[in-house]
Design an enzyme around this catalytic site. Structure first.
Site, mmCIF file in Angstrom:
data_model
loop_
_atom_site.group_PDB
_atom_site.id
_atom_site.type_symbol
_atom_site.label_atom_id
_atom_site.label_comp_id
_atom_site.label_asym_id
_atom_site.label_seq_id
_atom_site.Cartn_x
_atom_site.Cartn_y
_atom_site.Cartn_z
ATOM 1 N N SER A 191 0.781 -1.054 0.055
ATOM 2 C CA SER A 191 0.086 -0.105 0.087
ATOM 3 C C SER A 191 0.879 1.220 0.014
ATOM 4 O O SER A 191 1.535 1.431 -1.104
ATOM 5 C CB SER A 191 -1.027 -0.051 1.210
ATOM 6 O OG SER A 191 -2.128 0.978 0.982
ATOM 7 N N ASP A 286 -10.142 -4.135 -4.478
ATOM 8 C CA ASP A 286 -9.232 -3.221 -3.800
ATOM 9 C C ASP A 286 -9.550 -2.141 -4.606
ATOM 10 O O ASP A 286 -9.352 -1.815 -5.838
ATOM 11 C CB ASP A 286 -7.888 -3.472 -3.653
ATOM 12 C CG ASP A 286 -6.924 -2.401 -2.940
ATOM 13 O OD1 ASP A 286 -7.579 -1.604 -2.377
ATOM 14 O OD2 ASP A 286 -5.630 -2.946 -2.777
ATOM 15 N N HIS A 316 -7.853 -5.379 -0.223
ATOM 16 C CA HIS A 316 -6.662 -4.657 0.544
ATOM 17 C C HIS A 316 -6.183 -5.360 1.696
ATOM 18 O O HIS A 316 -7.216 -5.537 2.737
ATOM 19 C CB HIS A 316 -7.124 -3.085 0.403
ATOM 20 C CG HIS A 316 -5.941 -2.297 0.725
ATOM 21 N ND1 HIS A 316 -4.950 -1.768 -0.560
ATOM 22 C CD2 HIS A 316 -5.432 -1.929 1.950
ATOM 23 C CE1 HIS A 316 -4.271 -0.797 0.023
ATOM 24 N NE2 HIS A 316 -4.468 -0.831 1.457
#
Length: 358
Positions: A191, A286, A316
């Site tokens: 991320s 996601d 995610h």
């Protein structure tokens, strides 16, 4: 959250995943199909468990509370520390905390992964990603240097970027002390951490090196300027929400113009040629899926070797869900295998821009 409560919640969650599949499906509900994808039962059950626990969104409170809640959640979902992996805490340049992970019986002069944790540049830490780094160290057979870069809003953009670049340069300069091969140092992260890894690769490449030998990018944020289809499709209900992303960006960017900076949105960099080979993993459900895949295509067009792997049935944050079910670990085993292969067969000569023919 008291350790006793964390232990109880962890045991309850693991017990939930230990039920027969038919019962897990009844609890999770009917299969979720969206955008020609079906959500993995492990992922759907995780989302259902969060719903039943009535956990507030991370973005509903202060950064301090969100950090506390993420750590508590990580201790539940990541499980007991993966062994045998030795750890050593250290400080980079006298100010940046870091932790070195060394799997059992790994010889000196091994490959090294400099890892940046996720958390929207606002939350997350070495501790929240402890088992993620242990997993990669053990199964990729590499040392891992996990970096506690500065977080917003106390330290907004570009403070985290500066720490990430400093950490890679430290690892290269101190490879012998870290037990690492300076020609086999990768960068990686999930991320926001994947974002930082891309920026480190871009900055060091354009400076002429030394640069990373490989990039391990797990569902990275790559472009804060575009409204993608996946951001619309998965804005709510799949762990990372639109409100979360807006909250993170509101703390990280001091002015709207920051988002146009390639150090914030690396997909906007004018030149991607010469970057290290990359593995980019996205999750099907996601909001960040499309920008990660678009960045992979930009790398391909620039001549950079890249492997794009969409984990179509996942959400995610799967890199932190190692103790529940099996599907999340399967995705991480793939990442570890690619990392190990990429570092073992990659170029072993100097990693400067000149040697790469730039």
């Amino acid at each position: 959250m008291p350790l006793s409560t964390i232990a109880l919640q962890g045991a309850a969650l693991r017990a939930l995943y230990g039920l027969p599949r038919r019962m897990r499906r009844l609890i999770a509900g009917r299969p979720i199909r969206l955008d020609n994808q079906e959500l993995a039962l492990d992922a759907q059950l995780f989302l259902r468990a969060r719903e039943m626990s009535k956990l507030p969104p991370l973005s509903s409170g202060t950064p301090a509370k969100a950090r506390h809640d993420l750590l508590a959640g990580a201790q539940i979902a990541a499980g007991e520390p993966i062994q045998p992996v030795a750890t050593r805490d250290l400080t980079i340049n006298g100010s940046i905390p870091a932790r070195l992970y060394t799997p059992d019986e790994l010889p000196e002069g091994s490959p090294l992964l400099v890892y940046f944790h996720g958390g929207g540049f606002v939350i997350g830490s070495i501790e929240t990603h402890d088992n993620t780094c242990r997993f990669l160290a053990k199964h990729a057979r590499v040392r891992v240097l996990s970096v506690d870069y500065r977080l917003a809003p106390e330290h907004p953009f570009p403070n985290g970027v500066e720490d990430a670049i400093a950490a890679f340069k430290y690892a290269y300069a101190n490879a012998a002390d870290l037990g690492a091969d300076p020609t086999a140092i990768a960068v990686g992260g999930d991320s926001a951490g994947g974002n930082l890894a891309t920026v480190v690769s871009q900055v060091t490449t354009r400076e002429g090196g030394p640069k990373p030998a490989f990039q391990l990018l797990l569902y990275p944020s790559a472009d804060a300027t575009k409204q993608t289809r996946s951001k619309e499709l998965f804005a709510q209900g799949f762990f990372l929400t639109k409100d979360d992303m807006d909250w993170f960006m509101g703390h990280y960017a001091t002015v709207e113009q920051d988002k146009q900076d390639p150090r914030y949105s690396p997909a906007l960099a004018p030149d991607l040629s010469g970057l290290p080979p990359a593995y980019i993993a996205t999750a099907g459900f996601d909001p960040l899926r499309d920008e990660g895949e678009a960045y992979a295509e930009l790398l391909r067009k620039a001549g950079v070797p890249v492997v794009l792997s969409r984990q179509a049935d996942l959400i995610h944050g799967y890199a932190n869900l190692l103790a529940i079910g099996t599907r999340f670990r399967e995705a991480m085993f793939e990442a570890a295998g690619v990392l190990r292969t990429g570092l073992e067969i990659g170029p072993k000569e100097s990693l400067t821009g000149e040697s790469a023919g730039e």
